[in-house]
Design a protein around this motif. Structure first.
Motif, PDB file in Angstrom:
ATOM      1  N   ALA A  55      70.966  20.273   4.973  1.00 34.81           N
ATOM      2  CA  ALA A  55      71.982  20.005   3.959  1.00 34.81           C
ATOM      3  C   ALA A  55      72.352  18.521   3.924  1.00 34.81           C
ATOM      4  CB  ALA A  55      73.224  20.850   4.228  1.00 34.81           C
ATOM      5  N   SER A  56      72.477  17.908   5.095  1.00 32.35           N
ATOM      6  CA  SER A  56      72.842  16.490   5.132  1.00 32.35           C
ATOM      7  C   SER A  56      71.739  15.631   4.533  1.00 32.35           C
ATOM      8  CB  SER A  56      73.131  16.052   6.570  1.00 32.35           C
ATOM      9  OG  SER A  56      71.960  16.056   7.367  1.00 32.35           O
ATOM     10  N   ARG A  57      70.476  16.018   4.759  1.00 33.68           N
ATOM     11  CA  ARG A  57      69.358  15.278   4.172  1.00 33.68           C
ATOM     12  C   ARG A  57      69.327  15.430   2.648  1.00 33.68           C
ATOM     13  NH1 ARG A  57      65.409  12.111   7.140  1.00 33.68           N
ATOM     14  NH2 ARG A  57      65.990  12.364   9.329  1.00 33.68           N
ATOM     15  N   LEU A  58      69.808  16.562   2.168  1.00 32.07           N
ATOM     16  CA  LEU A  58      69.827  16.812   0.726  1.00 32.07           C
ATOM     17  C   LEU A  58      71.080  16.255   0.059  1.00 32.07           C
ATOM     18  CD1 LEU A  58      68.548  20.508   0.720  1.00 32.07           C
ATOM     19  CD2 LEU A  58      67.246  18.466   0.085  1.00 32.07           C
ATOM     20  N   GLY A  59      72.000  15.702   0.855  1.00 33.90           N
ATOM     21  CA  GLY A  59      73.215  15.126   0.311  1.00 33.90           C
ATOM     22  C   GLY A  59      74.323  16.117   0.023  1.00 33.90           C
ATOM     23  N   LEU A  60      74.266  17.301   0.658  1.00 42.25           N
ATOM     24  CA  LEU A  60      75.300  18.309   0.452  1.00 42.25           C
ATOM     25  C   LEU A  60      76.428  18.121   1.457  1.00 42.25           C
ATOM     26  CD1 LEU A  60      73.030  21.461  -0.047  1.00 42.25           C
ATOM     27  CD2 LEU A  60      73.960  19.931  -1.787  1.00 42.25           C
ATOM     28  N   GLU A  61      77.631  18.413   1.034  1.00 43.37           N
ATOM     29  CA  GLU A  61      78.800  18.239   1.898  1.00 43.37           C
ATOM     30  C   GLU A  61      79.321  19.551   2.453  1.00 43.37           C
ATOM     31  OE1 GLU A  61      81.704  16.161  -0.381  1.00 43.37           O
ATOM     32  OE2 GLU A  61      80.575  14.256  -0.380  1.00 43.37           O
ATOM     33  N   ARG A  62      78.852  20.669   1.918  1.00 39.54           N
ATOM     34  CA  ARG A  62      79.382  21.969   2.331  1.00 39.54           C
ATOM     35  C   ARG A  62      78.277  23.022   2.228  1.00 39.54           C
ATOM     36  NH1 ARG A  62      84.957  22.499   2.303  1.00 39.54           N
ATOM     37  NH2 ARG A  62      85.708  24.526   3.005  1.00 39.54           N
ATOM     38  N   ILE A  63      78.223  23.923   3.206  1.00 34.33           N
ATOM     39  CA  ILE A  63      77.257  25.018   3.201  1.00 34.33           C
ATOM     40  C   ILE A  63      77.943  26.292   3.678  1.00 34.33           C
ATOM     41  CG2 ILE A  63      75.204  23.590   3.555  1.00 34.33           C
ATOM     42  CD1 ILE A  63      75.366  24.268   6.547  1.00 34.33           C
ATOM     43  N   SER A  64      77.251  27.409   3.487  1.00 35.52           N
ATOM     44  CA  SER A  64      77.742  28.697   3.962  1.00 35.52           C
ATOM     45  C   SER A  64      76.785  29.268   4.996  1.00 35.52           C
ATOM     46  CB  SER A  64      77.885  29.691   2.803  1.00 35.52           C
ATOM     47  OG  SER A  64      78.855  29.270   1.877  1.00 35.52           O
ATOM     48  N   ALA A  65      77.342  29.963   5.989  1.00 34.70           N
ATOM     49  CA  ALA A  65      76.567  30.700   6.985  1.00 34.70           C
ATOM     50  C   ALA A  65      77.068  32.132   6.986  1.00 34.70           C
ATOM     51  CB  ALA A  65      76.721  30.069   8.362  1.00 34.70           C
ATOM     52  N   LEU A  66      76.139  33.100   6.996  1.00 36.28           N
ATOM     53  CA  LEU A  66      76.485  34.510   6.885  1.00 36.28           C
ATOM     54  C   LEU A  66      76.013  35.277   8.106  1.00 36.28           C
ATOM     55  CD1 LEU A  66      76.738  33.470   3.942  1.00 36.28           C
ATOM     56  CD2 LEU A  66      75.568  35.548   3.189  1.00 36.28           C
ATOM     57  N   GLU A  67      76.781  36.282   8.487  1.00 35.46           N
ATOM     58  CA  GLU A  67      76.324  37.254   9.473  1.00 35.46           C
ATOM     59  C   GLU A  67      76.422  38.632   8.850  1.00 35.46           C
ATOM     60  OE1 GLU A  67      76.832  38.350  14.158  1.00 35.46           O
ATOM     61  OE2 GLU A  67      78.665  38.300  12.964  1.00 35.46           O
ATOM     62  N   PHE A  68      75.319  39.350   8.797  1.00 36.48           N
ATOM     63  CA  PHE A  68      75.295  40.729   8.330  1.00 36.48           C
ATOM     64  C   PHE A  68      75.289  41.641   9.549  1.00 36.48           C
ATOM     65  CE2 PHE A  68      73.442  38.688   4.536  1.00 36.48           C
ATOM     66  CZ  PHE A  68      74.220  39.278   3.551  1.00 36.48           C
ATOM     67  N   GLY A  69      76.358  42.393   9.727  1.00 41.93           N
ATOM     68  CA  GLY A  69      76.508  43.264  10.880  1.00 41.93           C
ATOM     69  C   GLY A  69      77.367  42.600  11.936  1.00 41.93           C
ATOM     70  N   VAL A  70      78.671  42.675  11.763  1.00 42.82           N
ATOM     71  CA  VAL A  70      79.612  41.947  12.636  1.00 42.82           C
ATOM     72  C   VAL A  70      79.944  42.738  13.892  1.00 42.82           C
ATOM     73  CG1 VAL A  70      81.935  40.961  12.772  1.00 42.82           C
ATOM     74  CG2 VAL A  70      80.590  40.698  10.675  1.00 42.82           C
ATOM     75  N   ALA A  71      80.095  44.058  13.759  1.00 42.89           N
ATOM     76  CA  ALA A  71      80.447  44.937  14.885  1.00 42.89           C
ATOM     77  C   ALA A  71      81.712  44.427  15.581  1.00 42.89           C
ATOM     78  CB  ALA A  71      79.280  45.076  15.849  1.00 42.89           C
ATOM     79  N   GLY A  72      81.631  44.156  16.899  1.00 39.13           N
ATOM     80  CA  GLY A  72      82.809  43.715  17.637  1.00 39.13           C
ATOM     81  C   GLY A  72      83.245  42.303  17.329  1.00 39.13           C
ATOM     82  N   GLY A  73      82.349  41.504  16.764  1.00 40.28           N
ATOM     83  CA  GLY A  73      82.725  40.164  16.330  1.00 40.28           C
ATOM     84  C   GLY A  73      82.346  39.033  17.252  1.00 40.28           C
ATOM     85  N   SER A  74      81.678  39.337  18.359  1.00 37.01           N
ATOM     86  CA  SER A  74      81.309  38.285  19.304  1.00 37.01           C
ATOM     87  C   SER A  74      80.414  37.238  18.649  1.00 37.01           C
ATOM     88  CB  SER A  74      80.609  38.882  20.526  1.00 37.01           C
ATOM     89  OG  SER A  74      80.193  37.872  21.417  1.00 37.01           O
ATOM     90  N   GLY A  75      79.424  37.684  17.898  1.00 37.92           N
ATOM     91  CA  GLY A  75      78.518  36.753  17.246  1.00 37.92           C
ATOM     92  C   GLY A  75      79.220  35.869  16.246  1.00 37.92           C
TER      93      GLY A  75
END
Length: 273
Positions: A55-75
Protein backbone atom coordinates in the motif's frame (compact mmCIF):
# COMPACT_ATOMS: atom_id res chain seq x y z
CA UNK A 1 5.88 -34.83 22.22
CA UNK A 2 8.56 -35.39 24.85
CA UNK A 3 11.67 -33.22 25.11
CA UNK A 4 13.77 -36.12 23.80
CA UNK A 5 11.45 -36.63 20.81
CA UNK A 6 11.60 -32.92 20.08
CA UNK A 7 15.40 -32.80 20.19
CA UNK A 8 15.65 -35.86 17.96
CA UNK A 9 13.15 -34.69 15.32
CA UNK A 10 13.49 -30.89 15.25
CA UNK A 11 16.29 -29.98 12.79
CA UNK A 12 17.24 -26.76 14.60
CA UNK A 13 15.98 -27.07 18.20
CA UNK A 14 18.15 -24.32 19.67
CA UNK A 15 17.19 -21.81 16.99
CA UNK A 16 13.52 -22.68 17.42
CA UNK A 17 13.81 -22.32 21.20
CA UNK A 18 15.45 -18.90 20.81
CA UNK A 19 12.69 -17.74 18.47
CA UNK A 20 10.08 -18.93 20.95
CA UNK A 21 11.81 -17.08 23.80
CA UNK A 22 12.07 -13.84 21.83
CA UNK A 23 8.45 -14.08 20.74
CA UNK A 24 7.15 -14.69 24.27
CA UNK A 25 9.31 -12.01 25.93
CA UNK A 26 9.12 -9.52 23.02
CA UNK A 27 12.77 -8.60 23.52
CA UNK A 28 13.94 -6.31 20.73
CA UNK A 29 11.99 -4.29 18.21
CA UNK A 30 9.12 -5.68 16.17
CA UNK A 31 11.22 -5.40 12.99
CA UNK A 32 14.10 -7.32 14.57
CA UNK A 33 11.85 -10.12 15.81
CA UNK A 34 9.92 -10.23 12.53
CA UNK A 35 13.11 -10.83 10.54
CA UNK A 36 13.86 -13.76 12.84
CA UNK A 37 10.27 -15.07 12.65
CA UNK A 38 10.14 -14.50 16.40
CA UNK A 39 6.68 -12.94 16.43
CA UNK A 40 3.57 -14.58 17.80
CA UNK A 41 0.89 -15.23 15.17
CA UNK A 42 3.57 -14.70 12.56
CA UNK A 43 1.14 -15.46 9.75
CA UNK A 44 -1.01 -12.49 10.76
CA UNK A 45 2.04 -10.26 11.04
CA UNK A 46 3.15 -11.34 7.56
CA UNK A 47 -0.07 -10.56 5.70
CA UNK A 48 -0.49 -7.24 7.52
CA UNK A 49 3.09 -6.11 6.95
CA UNK A 50 3.15 -7.14 3.30
CA UNK A 51 -0.20 -5.46 2.74
CA UNK A 52 1.04 -2.23 4.34
CA UNK A 53 4.31 -2.40 2.41
CA UNK A 54 2.50 -2.72 -0.91
CA UNK A 55 0.00 0.00 0.00
CA UNK A 56 2.80 2.44 0.84
CA UNK A 57 4.47 1.72 -2.51
CA UNK A 58 1.17 2.41 -4.26
CA UNK A 59 0.73 5.70 -2.38
CA UNK A 60 -2.24 4.59 -0.27
CA UNK A 61 -2.74 6.00 3.21
CA UNK A 62 -5.31 3.54 4.53
CA UNK A 63 -6.06 -0.18 4.09
CA UNK A 64 -8.37 -2.80 5.56
CA UNK A 65 -7.49 -6.18 7.09
CA UNK A 66 -10.17 -8.85 7.58
CA UNK A 67 -10.48 -11.98 9.66
CA UNK A 68 -13.16 -14.50 8.72
CA UNK A 69 -13.90 -16.69 11.73
CA UNK A 70 -13.19 -14.77 14.93
CA UNK A 71 -14.27 -17.36 17.54
CA UNK A 72 -12.73 -16.36 20.90
CA UNK A 73 -11.00 -13.36 19.37
CA UNK A 74 -7.35 -14.14 20.06
CA UNK A 75 -6.39 -13.76 16.42
CA UNK A 76 -8.22 -10.47 16.07
CA UNK A 77 -6.47 -9.05 19.11
CA UNK A 78 -3.09 -10.07 17.68
CA UNK A 79 -4.01 -8.36 14.44
CA UNK A 80 -4.61 -5.19 16.43
CA UNK A 81 -1.22 -5.48 18.15
CA UNK A 82 0.63 -6.19 14.92
CA UNK A 83 -1.14 -3.35 13.12
CA UNK A 84 0.00 -0.87 15.77
CA UNK A 85 3.61 -1.94 15.25
CA UNK A 86 3.42 -1.99 11.45
CA UNK A 87 1.94 1.50 11.36
CA UNK A 88 5.24 2.69 12.89
CA UNK A 89 7.10 1.23 9.91
CA UNK A 90 4.88 2.40 7.05
CA UNK A 91 2.75 5.55 6.70
CA UNK A 92 -0.42 3.48 6.33
CA UNK A 93 -3.39 3.24 8.68
CA UNK A 94 -4.79 -0.29 9.09
CA UNK A 95 -8.51 -0.78 9.77
CA UNK A 96 -9.49 -4.23 11.06
CA UNK A 97 -12.77 -6.13 10.68
CA UNK A 98 -13.76 -9.50 12.11
CA UNK A 99 -16.55 -11.62 10.57
CA UNK A 100 -18.35 -14.24 12.64
CA UNK A 101 -21.81 -15.63 13.35
CA UNK A 102 -21.23 -15.12 17.08
CA UNK A 103 -22.77 -18.52 17.79
CA UNK A 104 -20.08 -20.91 16.62
CA UNK A 105 -20.02 -23.08 13.53
CA UNK A 106 -23.30 -23.70 11.70
CA UNK A 107 -24.23 -27.23 10.73
CA UNK A 108 -22.04 -28.63 7.90
CA UNK A 109 -23.93 -28.63 4.60
CA UNK A 110 -22.38 -31.72 3.04
CA UNK A 111 -19.14 -33.72 2.76
CA UNK A 112 -17.28 -30.66 1.44
CA UNK A 113 -17.58 -29.07 4.90
CA UNK A 114 -15.85 -32.08 6.52
CA UNK A 115 -18.59 -33.15 8.97
CA UNK A 116 -16.28 -35.97 10.10
CA UNK A 117 -14.11 -33.28 11.69
CA UNK A 118 -16.31 -30.23 12.38
CA UNK A 119 -19.51 -30.07 14.43
CA UNK A 120 -22.22 -27.45 14.78
CA UNK A 121 -21.58 -25.09 17.70
CA UNK A 122 -17.78 -25.35 17.74
CA UNK A 123 -15.94 -22.08 18.50
CA UNK A 124 -18.80 -20.12 20.05
CA UNK A 125 -17.97 -16.56 21.06
CA UNK A 126 -18.32 -14.64 24.32
CA UNK A 127 -19.42 -11.52 22.50
CA UNK A 128 -19.54 -9.02 25.42
CA UNK A 129 -16.10 -10.07 26.66
CA UNK A 130 -14.59 -9.87 23.18
CA UNK A 131 -16.08 -6.47 22.45
CA UNK A 132 -14.62 -5.13 25.69
CA UNK A 133 -11.17 -6.46 24.80
CA UNK A 134 -10.89 -4.93 21.33
CA UNK A 135 -9.22 -1.56 20.80
CA UNK A 136 -9.85 -0.88 17.11
CA UNK A 137 -11.34 -3.89 15.32
CA UNK A 138 -14.97 -3.78 14.24
CA UNK A 139 -17.07 -6.93 14.43
CA UNK A 140 -19.37 -7.95 11.58
CA UNK A 141 -21.98 -10.45 12.80
CA UNK A 142 -24.12 -12.73 10.70
CA UNK A 143 -24.02 -15.37 7.99
CA UNK A 144 -21.01 -14.63 5.78
CA UNK A 145 -23.15 -15.29 2.71
CA UNK A 146 -25.02 -12.10 3.64
CA UNK A 147 -22.41 -10.01 5.46
CA UNK A 148 -19.87 -10.36 2.65
CA UNK A 149 -22.44 -8.78 0.33
CA UNK A 150 -23.42 -5.90 2.62
CA UNK A 151 -19.92 -5.16 3.96
CA UNK A 152 -18.88 -2.48 1.48
CA UNK A 153 -22.13 -0.56 1.69
CA UNK A 154 -22.30 -0.78 5.48
CA UNK A 155 -18.70 0.13 6.33
CA UNK A 156 -17.29 1.86 3.22
CA UNK A 157 -13.90 0.29 4.00
CA UNK A 158 -10.48 1.25 2.73
CA UNK A 159 -9.08 -1.14 0.10
CA UNK A 160 -8.62 -4.67 1.46
CA UNK A 161 -4.95 -5.62 1.75
CA UNK A 162 -4.93 -8.68 4.02
CA UNK A 163 -7.42 -11.42 4.84
CA UNK A 164 -7.17 -14.28 7.35
CA UNK A 165 -9.57 -17.10 6.45
CA UNK A 166 -10.49 -19.36 9.36
CA UNK A 167 -14.05 -20.38 8.53
CA UNK A 168 -13.23 -24.12 8.49
CA UNK A 169 -15.93 -25.01 5.94
CA UNK A 170 -15.88 -25.10 2.17
CA UNK A 171 -19.31 -23.45 2.03
CA UNK A 172 -18.42 -20.51 4.27
CA UNK A 173 -15.06 -19.93 2.58
CA UNK A 174 -16.75 -20.03 -0.83
CA UNK A 175 -19.15 -17.31 0.35
CA UNK A 176 -16.36 -15.20 1.85
CA UNK A 177 -14.39 -15.25 -1.41
CA UNK A 178 -17.26 -13.35 -3.01
CA UNK A 179 -15.50 -10.23 -1.70
CA UNK A 180 -12.55 -10.95 -3.97
CA UNK A 181 -14.83 -10.75 -7.02
CA UNK A 182 -15.87 -7.15 -6.42
CA UNK A 183 -14.78 -3.91 -8.04
CA UNK A 184 -11.03 -3.42 -7.92
CA UNK A 185 -11.38 -0.16 -6.00
CA UNK A 186 -12.18 -2.28 -2.93
CA UNK A 187 -8.98 -4.35 -3.18
CA UNK A 188 -5.25 -4.01 -3.45
CA UNK A 189 -3.94 -5.40 -6.75
CA UNK A 190 -2.21 -8.15 -4.80
CA UNK A 191 -4.06 -9.17 -1.65
CA UNK A 192 -2.27 -11.21 1.03
CA UNK A 193 -4.22 -14.14 2.47
CA UNK A 194 -3.82 -16.73 5.19
CA UNK A 195 -5.96 -19.87 4.92
CA UNK A 196 -5.91 -21.68 8.25
CA UNK A 197 -7.50 -25.00 7.35
CA UNK A 198 -5.33 -26.13 4.46
CA UNK A 199 -2.67 -28.35 6.08
CA UNK A 200 -4.06 -30.00 9.21
CA UNK A 201 -3.15 -33.44 10.51
CA UNK A 202 -3.99 -37.10 9.95
CA UNK A 203 -7.51 -36.36 11.24
CA UNK A 204 -8.54 -33.64 8.80
CA UNK A 205 -6.72 -34.95 5.71
CA UNK A 206 -7.33 -31.67 3.89
CA UNK A 207 -7.29 -32.03 0.11
CA UNK A 208 -8.12 -30.08 -3.04
CA UNK A 209 -11.66 -31.52 -3.26
CA UNK A 210 -13.06 -30.38 0.11
CA UNK A 211 -12.80 -27.49 2.56
CA UNK A 212 -10.90 -24.26 1.99
CA UNK A 213 -8.71 -25.77 -0.73
CA UNK A 214 -11.76 -26.61 -2.83
CA UNK A 215 -13.10 -23.06 -2.39
CA UNK A 216 -9.77 -21.67 -3.63
CA UNK A 217 -9.72 -24.03 -6.62
CA UNK A 218 -13.28 -23.14 -7.61
CA UNK A 219 -12.55 -19.42 -7.34
CA UNK A 220 -9.64 -19.84 -9.72
CA UNK A 221 -11.76 -21.80 -12.21
CA UNK A 222 -14.53 -19.19 -12.13
CA UNK A 223 -12.40 -16.05 -12.40
CA UNK A 224 -10.44 -15.08 -15.51
CA UNK A 225 -8.82 -11.87 -14.23
CA UNK A 226 -8.38 -12.85 -10.56
CA UNK A 227 -6.36 -15.78 -9.25
CA UNK A 228 -5.44 -16.95 -5.77
CA UNK A 229 -1.86 -18.15 -6.14
CA UNK A 230 1.00 -19.54 -4.09
CA UNK A 231 3.91 -17.15 -3.29
CA UNK A 232 6.64 -19.58 -4.23
CA UNK A 233 9.48 -17.54 -2.74
CA UNK A 234 7.91 -17.83 0.69
CA UNK A 235 7.32 -21.57 0.51
CA UNK A 236 10.93 -22.07 -0.56
CA UNK A 237 12.26 -20.08 2.39
CA UNK A 238 14.11 -22.35 4.78
CA UNK A 239 13.93 -21.95 8.54
CA UNK A 240 10.45 -20.40 8.62
CA UNK A 241 7.47 -22.24 10.09
CA UNK A 242 4.78 -24.31 8.42
CA UNK A 243 2.47 -21.24 8.34
CA UNK A 244 4.21 -20.14 5.13
CA UNK A 245 2.46 -23.04 3.37
CA UNK A 246 -0.87 -21.46 4.35
CA UNK A 247 -0.20 -18.14 2.63
CA UNK A 248 -1.76 -17.29 -0.74
CA UNK A 249 -1.91 -14.06 -2.73
CA UNK A 250 -4.99 -12.98 -4.66
CA UNK A 251 -3.80 -11.34 -7.89
CA UNK A 252 -6.25 -8.95 -9.54
CA UNK A 253 -4.84 -8.69 -13.04
CA UNK A 254 -7.63 -6.28 -14.03
CA UNK A 255 -6.73 -3.83 -11.24
CA UNK A 256 -5.71 -0.40 -12.59
CA UNK A 257 -2.64 -0.43 -10.32
CA UNK A 258 -1.59 -4.04 -10.94
CA UNK A 259 1.17 -3.00 -13.34
CA UNK A 260 2.29 0.05 -11.34
CA UNK A 261 6.04 -0.19 -10.71
CA UNK A 262 6.82 -0.77 -7.02
CA UNK A 263 10.24 -2.37 -7.11
CA UNK A 264 13.72 -0.92 -6.55
CA UNK A 265 14.71 1.74 -9.07
CA UNK A 266 18.32 0.65 -9.43
CA UNK A 267 18.45 -3.03 -10.39
CA UNK A 268 21.29 -2.80 -12.88
CA UNK A 269 24.03 -5.33 -12.18
CA UNK A 270 27.66 -4.27 -12.64
CA UNK A 271 29.08 -5.10 -16.05
CA UNK A 272 31.70 -7.80 -16.04
CA UNK A 273 34.75 -6.94 -18.11
Amino acid sequence: MSVLDYLMTEPMPLRRALKYLLARTEIGSFSFRYRLEAVRRMHYAFILLEGARLASRLGLERISALEFGVAGGSGLRWMERHAAEIEKLYPVRIDIYGFDTGGGLPAPKDYRDLPYHWREGFFAMDRPALERSLSRAKLVFGDVAETSRTFFEQFDPAPIAAVAHDLDFYSSTHDALWLFKQDSRFLLPRLFCYFDDTIGTHRELYNDFTGERLAIAEFNREMDDRKIAVPHYLRAREGWGSWRHQIWVCHSFDHPQYNQFISDEDQQLPLVS
